[in-house]
Design a protein around this motif. Sequence first.
Motif, short mmCIF file in Angstrom:
data_model
loop_
_atom_site.label_atom_id
_atom_site.label_comp_id
_atom_site.label_asym_id
_atom_site.label_seq_id
_atom_site.Cartn_x
_atom_site.Cartn_y
_atom_site.Cartn_z
N ASN A 5 33.22 62.61 28.58
CA ASN A 5 33.69 61.49 27.77
C ASN A 5 32.53 60.66 27.25
N ASP A 6 31.55 60.40 28.12
CA ASP A 6 30.37 59.62 27.73
C ASP A 6 29.57 60.36 26.65
N THR A 9 31.38 60.02 23.38
CA THR A 9 31.26 58.64 22.94
C THR A 9 29.91 58.43 22.26
N ASN A 12 29.90 60.25 18.85
CA ASN A 12 30.68 59.52 17.85
C ASN A 12 29.93 58.32 17.32
N ASP A 403 41.51 59.26 26.75
CA ASP A 403 40.22 58.81 26.22
C ASP A 403 39.36 59.98 25.79
N ASN A 407 38.14 60.92 21.85
CA ASN A 407 36.72 61.02 21.52
C ASN A 407 36.36 62.38 20.95
#
Length: 449
Positions: A5-6, A9, A12, A403, A407
Amino acid sequence: MQQINDFFTLINGYLWGWPMIVLLLGTHLFLSVRLRFPQRKILKAIRLSVSKDKDSTGDVSQFGALATALAATIGTGNIVGVALAVTTGGPGAVFWCWICGFFGMATKYSEALLAVKYRVKDTEGRMLGGPMYALERGLHQKWLAVLFAIFTALAAFGIGCTVQANAISTISFETYGITHWMTGLFITILAAAVLLGGVKRIASVCGKLVPFMAAFYVIGCVVLLYMNRAYLGQAVSLIVTSAFTPTAAGGGFIGATVMMAARYGIARGLFSNESGMGSAPIIAAAARTKNPVRQALVSSTGTFWDTVVICALTGIVLVSSILAYPDVSTADGAALTKAAFSKLPLGPHVLNLAILTFALSTILGWSYYGERAMEYLAGIRAANYYRYVYVLAVFLGSIVSLDIIWNVADSLNALMAIPNLISLLLLSGVIARETRKYLWENRLDEAGD
């Protein structure tokens, strides 16, 4: 999962920085000006969308193609996506989402025009088209066409499948206590029953589902706007001013910069209406139409209904509800929409039915996009296998963290948009010539070359 996820992120942050905003909005503005604002023809386009185009070639009607495209675009981006934009980018994100939609009508028009002009007929007599064919046949850039098809085949699992399935399962669990896997199994069976019937069944189901679901949701929004009527002026003013000045924290709003408002508003706008992404032209190429411009006009109405109308309504409902109700102002992300609709009699049920129909229709529409991209890459047999994997992804999306899905979807949307926007800019001369021939010279009833 947190590391993944990081990572997305971080990606993006680059993909949706100023370069993408300039490229996307710049393309919208450039095509609007060069094509003399085809947005002015919205009433003519709406009339064409419900008219039969006799003596034309294609697989589905113009309305069927539009309904399938709308089915793919009117989804959780109109409900959950706008709420996420407001809670992360502030109320100004609604303005940028609307701007992205208004000027994006010219881009959607252009995409469809190229899709019809450069479409081909396969060995089974079906019409195939989209940015990959425009890139290959119009620009002679096969490598860009392959990249677009790869990004599309992957993006379908995000924006069109897992995001939608996750939204349905999350709402069902939070409202009715139904487990994620049970909801996932139910919608997987529904999706499979339609998808295995091919494009004609998809278009038929979407043609019946889209008008109902859009009218149902709009009526709910209008009732909420009436309930919040004392705050409407303040809400609209806040949306506009926050688009150009930083939003102060407090009163239910986070502190947001102009860049945050623009980034999240444009990202959600693209996610919702898909203008510039290159997805909708894939189904537009299958439409029965005399010439490219007729279908281009019809396709442009998709962005009008999706963003200029529905996303704008959602945004104003959310901001006015934050101002009107203290408990709504404390909600975050997807919960914001739920909190706002809780003020409506039977509101949670209205919202749940809207999300179910919106998300299910998006799953149907995007399956066609992914299949055609896979067929371009590896042939019809690979596309058939892709369909089964896609159905399986519907179930898996119901039980994965939201989440991460959002993303990944944002990243793939940007990667799809880049080669498509390149084709639109470099082939803008072709688009202008076709527009002059059929639209400016009033020859819409003539057959194409």
